[in-house]
Scaffold this active site. Sequence first.
Site, PDB file in Angstrom:
ATOM      1  CG  PHE A 252      -1.634  -1.295   1.443  1.00 16.97           C
ATOM      2  CD1 PHE A 252      -2.492  -1.820   0.493  1.00 16.97           C
ATOM      3  CD2 PHE A 252      -1.426  -2.010   2.603  1.00 16.97           C
ATOM      4  CE1 PHE A 252      -3.127  -3.034   0.697  1.00 16.97           C
ATOM      5  CE2 PHE A 252      -2.050  -3.225   2.819  1.00 16.97           C
ATOM      6  CZ  PHE A 252      -2.902  -3.737   1.861  1.00 16.97           C
ATOM      7  N   GLY A 479      -0.694  -8.727  -4.565  1.00 12.97           N
ATOM      8  CA  GLY A 479      -2.064  -9.031  -4.208  1.00 12.97           C
ATOM      9  C   GLY A 479      -3.055  -8.467  -5.195  1.00 12.97           C
ATOM     10  CB  ILE A 613     -12.496  -2.782 -16.543  1.00 12.35           C
ATOM     11  CG1 ILE A 613     -12.922  -1.378 -16.102  1.00 12.35           C
ATOM     12  CG2 ILE A 613     -12.422  -3.728 -15.354  1.00 12.35           C
ATOM     13  CD1 ILE A 613     -11.930  -0.662 -15.221  1.00 12.35           C
ATOM     14  CG  LEU A 614      -6.824  -4.484 -18.286  1.00 12.63           C
ATOM     15  CD1 LEU A 614      -5.377  -4.374 -17.861  1.00 12.63           C
ATOM     16  CD2 LEU A 614      -6.934  -4.540 -19.809  1.00 12.63           C
ATOM     17  N   PRO A 616     -12.634  -7.731 -14.550  1.00 16.40           N
ATOM     18  CG  PRO A 616     -14.580  -7.650 -15.819  1.00 16.40           C
ATOM     19  CD  PRO A 616     -13.212  -8.248 -15.802  1.00 16.40           C
ATOM     20  CE  LYS A 685      -8.158   7.669 -18.620  1.00 19.45           C
ATOM     21  NZ  LYS A 685      -9.326   8.573 -18.478  1.00 19.45           N
ATOM     22  CD  GLU A 689      -1.977   4.916  -5.822  1.00 23.14           C
ATOM     23  OE1 GLU A 689      -1.448   5.419  -4.826  1.00 23.14           O
ATOM     24  OE2 GLU A 689      -1.520   5.029  -6.959  1.00 23.14           O
TER      25      GLU A 689
END
Length: 722
Positions: A252, A479, A613-614, A616, A685, A689
Amino acid sequence: MDGQHASDNADKTGHAALGDPHVRIDGPAKVCGTADFPGDIHPRDLAYGVLVTSPMARGRIVRMDTSAALQGPGVLDILTYRNVGNAVAPVGHMMADGWANSTLRPLASPHIHYAGQIVAVVVAETLEAAQAAALAIRTGYERSPHVGELGAAGATSEPLTSLRKGFEDRHAGDAAGAIAGAASTVEATYTTPIQHHNPIELPTTTCVWQGDMLTVYEPTRFVGAARNGLAAQLGIDPARIRVVAHFIGGHFGSKLALSQHTALAAIAARRLQRPVQIAVSRRDGFTIANHRTETHHAIRLGANAGGRFVALSHTATMATSRFDAFAMEGTDVSTAFYACPNIAAQERVARVDRNTPGPMRAPPEVPYLFALESAVDELAHAMRMDPIELRRRNDTLVDPVTGHPFTTRPLIRCLDAGAAAFGWADRSATPGATRDGAWLIGHGVAAAARPAKIGAAIIRVTQDMDGAVCVQTAHHEIGNGLYTLLAITASERLAVPLAKVTVELGDTDLPAAGISGGSSTSTTLVNALAEACRQIQAQPADAARRVEVAFTPPGAEPSTIDELKKGHLKLVSTPKGKLAWSFGAHFIEVGVHAETREIRVRRHVGAFAAGRILNPLTARNQMLGGMLWGQSAALLEETIVDPATGAYLNRDLADYLVPTAADLGEMSPIMVDDDDSAVNPEGIKGLGEIGIIGVNAAVANAVFNATGHRVRDLPIRLEQLL
């Protein structure tokens, strides 16, 4: 571990497709405990190291007695400034063309610069023996006055322009004059606290020498920086160091490149001629890793009678250490978010006696947009206007300072999609007007944005005569499902079953890749892999095929690949002259108990537009994780500094509050179409985050709608509402 093999989610005779949901190919290894995280590596004859740290923020060691500790059973060695000294050479900070999360040299001198600074490393046959010996060391300190945090006595700030060469604050028009003539204004100060990452996997490091070759097992999110930085610290050729991190148990933003303790593990292993593992405790993880620093924001926002913004002033102040000029400035986003002709921004930095902060998931946007999106809500309430309508009236297709256009601007579509799913139309604008028994019900909204980043990478693809494919790159599985994503991409582009694809990651023996951060991983690697697959297909199909592609993002400097091989961070925003951003909107329903003021998030809808979106399934996981953490940051998380010592008081998961399942209400992420052909060849994109950005403001705005009490200082605790 040789790599992750895909299990075929698609038709057994077909191939996988990007855009379809796929379970993780590394899931079975993680569930069954066979995934090799760096801390799981236990070579034969392993010795264990434990850190001893300073309890005070500033001063010097005046005496250190290690005699009793050295006589403890199983104790092998103790490293201090007396026997390390100049053995660790200085290296630069990773965010300033260096490699390390801190430029402070470990065990270089008796001088203390922050509480939690490493003052000794005890190495023993067992972890328990090392821990016992660490407690037996007797150290005397001479204290000096310290400044513990932003706002403490003695804390002073200076403009970031004086610290960072080339940095310029953003300005347009006459913000002060326009504020004075605005029909409605908000002038307020907002603050965010110190927060720490606390990933489940601690940053344990194991060093193994074989002759003059060193292998390091460490959960770093940039193996190339760890390798090159450690080589510089030890004064050896980077080719003699191998860094391995096949899996990382969360970071993170922590585990930032080269850590403070890595060189000490290597030195101890070389002195003892046996493998050494430094097992970092949860408490030490608060100080040898980085953290989100505290921030203060002075916002002045004015609008005309029609609700159009006429002026925005944003002065932000953040804290950093005395020995690093690190800062995560964010007014470049806050002052480009909405249409406004008059803008004044200033970034300021205050030096404190603490360890160097660093990136934390959505580093600048989380605190900076908390201030902006809270102020927008305050202005909407003052003007008796729906806060979505106010944002709609101030939507913009260009950056109001530079005039650069957005590649796409789906913010209003995110707001509309989220509002429809949430039932925003039924919200009462009157604070305290909605009740459910003893609970005051409030509804809040906030927008989110995150600039898209992309980096360089080298990726190798091999296809044998049977069609089996191997994808290799030194990037990291943190992850986020990277093994799966690369396998799907290769399966689709080379038209092979998913089960015939193997992916290898997290090893400096593989082709160089960059940092896992900045929401740049998928953006970078899928574009690189797509190009590698195109080159594979261009080769004759009657023989084994192999390519190694050095992918340089459009607009990057020609030296980017050479810098990548040296372990330097080089992320860019593309394309030049345009703003490529992910967008989102958060809708929060809170319940505030009328008597106790307990706060509960009951419902949370997030709507996000982040390019193509690769996968979902993993995208939804990313959004849920961000939304959850956003609630945590709004209501729970705060690291407290002891004013007397400068030490963190709540350096564990007993006192540093994070949510459990019982703390969370219903969460519903929605993906909004965002077809962006300009951002990069694959239209991708960042996703990692955007899910956390804006949540804190949406929660604060909902609390105001429930109670009529405006909270401008995070975290929001019930005592603030009493």
